[in-house]
Write a protein that holds these residues in place. Sequence first.
Motif, PDB file in Angstrom:
ATOM      1  N   VAL A 179      34.705  44.737  42.243  1.00 49.15           N
ATOM      2  CA  VAL A 179      35.739  44.098  41.423  1.00 49.15           C
ATOM      3  C   VAL A 179      36.831  45.130  41.136  1.00 49.15           C
ATOM      4  O   VAL A 179      36.556  46.259  40.735  1.00 49.15           O
ATOM      5  CB  VAL A 179      35.164  43.530  40.110  1.00 49.15           C
ATOM      6  N   VAL A 180      38.085  44.731  41.380  1.00 51.37           N
ATOM      7  CA  VAL A 180      39.206  45.657  41.230  1.00 51.37           C
ATOM      8  C   VAL A 180      40.330  44.965  40.463  1.00 51.37           C
ATOM      9  O   VAL A 180      40.731  43.848  40.808  1.00 51.37           O
ATOM     10  CB  VAL A 180      39.736  46.129  42.595  1.00 51.37           C
ATOM     11  N   THR A 181      40.818  45.624  39.430  1.00 52.87           N
ATOM     12  CA  THR A 181      41.894  45.054  38.617  1.00 52.87           C
ATOM     13  C   THR A 181      43.009  46.075  38.422  1.00 52.87           C
ATOM     14  O   THR A 181      42.730  47.280  38.328  1.00 52.87           O
ATOM     15  CB  THR A 181      41.370  44.613  37.240  1.00 52.87           C
ATOM     16  N   PRO A 182      44.255  45.633  38.341  1.00 47.38           N
ATOM     17  CA  PRO A 182      45.308  46.533  37.868  1.00 47.38           C
ATOM     18  C   PRO A 182      45.176  46.704  36.360  1.00 47.38           C
ATOM     19  O   PRO A 182      44.582  45.855  35.690  1.00 47.38           O
ATOM     20  CB  PRO A 182      46.591  45.788  38.238  1.00 47.38           C
ATOM     21  N   VAL A 183      45.706  47.785  35.843  1.00 51.88           N
ATOM     22  CA  VAL A 183      45.656  48.031  34.406  1.00 51.88           C
ATOM     23  C   VAL A 183      46.884  47.410  33.752  1.00 51.88           C
ATOM     24  O   VAL A 183      48.013  47.708  34.113  1.00 51.88           O
ATOM     25  CB  VAL A 183      45.599  49.534  34.095  1.00 51.88           C
ATOM     26  N   PHE A 184      46.647  46.530  32.777  1.00 52.39           N
ATOM     27  CA  PHE A 184      47.704  45.921  31.973  1.00 52.39           C
ATOM     28  C   PHE A 184      47.410  46.250  30.512  1.00 52.39           C
ATOM     29  O   PHE A 184      46.324  45.951  30.012  1.00 52.39           O
ATOM     30  CB  PHE A 184      47.743  44.405  32.143  1.00 52.39           C
ATOM     31  N   SER A 185      48.358  46.853  29.816  1.00 50.90           N
ATOM     32  CA  SER A 185      48.194  47.171  28.392  1.00 50.90           C
ATOM     33  C   SER A 185      46.880  47.901  28.131  1.00 50.90           C
ATOM     34  O   SER A 185      46.119  47.559  27.224  1.00 50.90           O
ATOM     35  CB  SER A 185      48.258  45.885  27.547  1.00 50.90           C
ATOM     36  N   ALA A 186      46.606  48.906  28.972  1.00 53.46           N
ATOM     37  CA  ALA A 186      45.435  49.775  28.827  1.00 53.46           C
ATOM     38  C   ALA A 186      44.104  49.048  28.978  1.00 53.46           C
ATOM     39  O   ALA A 186      43.084  49.504  28.469  1.00 53.46           O
ATOM     40  CB  ALA A 186      45.479  50.507  27.494  1.00 53.46           C
ATOM     41  N   SER A 187      44.096  47.911  29.680  1.00 52.06           N
ATOM     42  CA  SER A 187      42.850  47.185  29.900  1.00 52.06           C
ATOM     43  C   SER A 187      42.939  46.423  31.221  1.00 52.06           C
ATOM     44  O   SER A 187      43.894  46.584  31.977  1.00 52.06           O
ATOM     45  CB  SER A 187      42.588  46.223  28.735  1.00 52.06           C
ATOM     46  N   TYR A 188      41.904  45.608  31.504  1.00 47.71           N
ATOM     47  CA  TYR A 188      41.963  44.766  32.694  1.00 47.71           C
ATOM     48  C   TYR A 188      43.002  43.678  32.490  1.00 47.71           C
ATOM     49  O   TYR A 188      43.399  43.367  31.358  1.00 47.71           O
ATOM     50  CB  TYR A 188      40.597  44.145  33.001  1.00 47.71           C
ATOM     51  N   SER A 189      43.454  43.076  33.578  1.00 50.44           N
ATOM     52  CA  SER A 189      44.481  42.038  33.475  1.00 50.44           C
ATOM     53  C   SER A 189      43.898  40.756  32.898  1.00 50.44           C
ATOM     54  O   SER A 189      42.691  40.497  32.992  1.00 50.44           O
ATOM     55  CB  SER A 189      45.084  41.757  34.859  1.00 50.44           C
ATOM     56  N   PHE A 248      42.219  38.665  35.611  1.00 48.14           N
ATOM     57  CA  PHE A 248      40.884  39.183  35.939  1.00 48.14           C
ATOM     58  C   PHE A 248      39.853  38.680  34.931  1.00 48.14           C
ATOM     59  O   PHE A 248      38.806  38.137  35.301  1.00 48.14           O
ATOM     60  CB  PHE A 248      40.945  40.713  35.940  1.00 48.14           C
ATOM     61  N   LYS A 249      40.151  38.846  33.651  1.00 46.80           N
ATOM     62  CA  LYS A 249      39.211  38.402  32.610  1.00 46.80           C
ATOM     63  C   LYS A 249      39.017  36.896  32.636  1.00 46.80           C
ATOM     64  O   LYS A 249      37.887  36.397  32.460  1.00 46.80           O
ATOM     65  CB  LYS A 249      39.739  38.830  31.231  1.00 46.80           C
ATOM     66  N   SER A 250      40.088  36.143  32.887  1.00 46.54           N
ATOM     67  CA  SER A 250      39.985  34.679  32.897  1.00 46.54           C
ATOM     68  C   SER A 250      39.052  34.197  34.001  1.00 46.54           C
ATOM     69  O   SER A 250      38.305  33.224  33.821  1.00 46.54           O
ATOM     70  CB  SER A 250      41.369  34.050  33.073  1.00 46.54           C
ATOM     71  N   PHE A 251      39.079  34.870  35.150  1.00 46.65           N
ATOM     72  CA  PHE A 251      38.184  34.455  36.233  1.00 46.65           C
ATOM     73  C   PHE A 251      36.725  34.629  35.820  1.00 46.65           C
ATOM     74  O   PHE A 251      35.893  33.743  36.047  1.00 46.65           O
ATOM     75  CB  PHE A 251      38.461  35.250  37.504  1.00 46.65           C
ATOM     76  N   PHE A 252      36.402  35.747  35.205  1.00 47.04           N
ATOM     77  CA  PHE A 252      35.006  35.965  34.816  1.00 47.04           C
ATOM     78  C   PHE A 252      34.618  35.120  33.606  1.00 47.04           C
ATOM     79  O   PHE A 252      33.424  34.864  33.385  1.00 47.04           O
ATOM     80  CB  PHE A 252      34.753  37.451  34.602  1.00 47.04           C
ATOM     81  N   ASP A 253      35.596  34.633  32.849  1.00 48.58           N
ATOM     82  CA  ASP A 253      35.309  33.666  31.790  1.00 48.58           C
ATOM     83  C   ASP A 253      34.897  32.319  32.379  1.00 48.58           C
ATOM     84  O   ASP A 253      34.170  31.551  31.740  1.00 48.58           O
ATOM     85  CB  ASP A 253      36.539  33.462  30.903  1.00 48.58           C
ATOM     86  N   VAL A 254      35.354  32.037  33.590  1.00 49.63           N
ATOM     87  CA  VAL A 254      35.044  30.763  34.253  1.00 49.63           C
ATOM     88  C   VAL A 254      33.583  30.707  34.708  1.00 49.63           C
ATOM     89  O   VAL A 254      32.975  29.640  34.756  1.00 49.63           O
ATOM     90  CB  VAL A 254      35.997  30.559  35.458  1.00 49.63           C
ATOM     91  N   LEU A 255      33.014  31.861  35.040  1.00 51.97           N
ATOM     92  CA  LEU A 255      31.656  31.890  35.581  1.00 51.97           C
ATOM     93  C   LEU A 255      30.628  31.487  34.530  1.00 51.97           C
ATOM     94  O   LEU A 255      30.830  31.669  33.336  1.00 51.97           O
ATOM     95  CB  LEU A 255      31.314  33.299  36.079  1.00 51.97           C
ATOM     96  N   ASP A 256      29.508  30.961  35.016  1.00 54.70           N
ATOM     97  CA  ASP A 256      28.380  30.682  34.135  1.00 54.70           C
ATOM     98  C   ASP A 256      27.894  31.985  33.506  1.00 54.70           C
ATOM     99  O   ASP A 256      27.964  33.053  34.144  1.00 54.70           O
ATOM    100  CB  ASP A 256      27.246  30.036  34.941  1.00 54.70           C
ATOM    101  N   LYS A 257      27.409  31.913  32.288  1.00 54.02           N
ATOM    102  CA  LYS A 257      27.025  33.122  31.558  1.00 54.02           C
ATOM    103  C   LYS A 257      25.909  33.908  32.237  1.00 54.02           C
ATOM    104  O   LYS A 257      25.743  35.111  31.987  1.00 54.02           O
ATOM    105  CB  LYS A 257      26.602  32.763  30.132  1.00 54.02           C
TER     106      LYS A 257
END
Length: 210
Positions: free
Chosen positions: A77-87, A90-99
């Motif tokens: 998993v690779v993300t650009p850094v936005f505001s000193a964190s993941y984009s 990126f976070k929204s995609f992993f929010d979509v996955l089952d827990k």
Amino acid sequence: MKLVVVSAGLSVPSSTRLLADRLAAATAERARGAVETTVVELRDLAVEIAHNLTNGFPSGKLAAAVDAVTGADGLIVVTPVFSASYSGLFKSFFDVLDKDALVGKPVLLAATGGTARHSLVLEHALRPLFSYLRAVVVPTGVFAASEDWGAEGLPQRVERAAGELAALIAGLGGAHPVNGASGAPARPAATDELTVVPFAEQLAALRPMG
């Protein structure tokens, strides 16, 4: 072996995708047997991810991406850094996955940024996220700042992280959790008994003999 790469780069060409491709190639070189590599470009799924967050149902390309990630033997998993964190994408995609989608799954973490000052994003943002998702994260994360491309150090980090991921996938190849009748991941059977030594005994062993 099914290797899935999740890239959250937004530009074309993308340094995030370039790093993802290098990590995937290095991992495939070190893997045992044939490797089937699938790349998930989150940039192409942004609208579907937004819809899923509001209606709760993945569709089309997003559903295929979710299935690929869930069925992978290992993830990069690779993300650009936005505001000193993941984009946010990126976070929204992993929010979509089952827990439980990433429970016990080997994951290699990587990020790109304009300056090396953001390198701690791997430890302060990405590692806690995937620990919460109960993935098995390889020890070496890879951060690439603008000045790292073509410089010493990055190729070595790529090689080390890829070797760790390939070894972890091979080691867990026969021990992935299997869904039981209830749908919950089953725990691997214990193979060794744990010996617990009371702390008082450990302390006593360290004291000089009088």
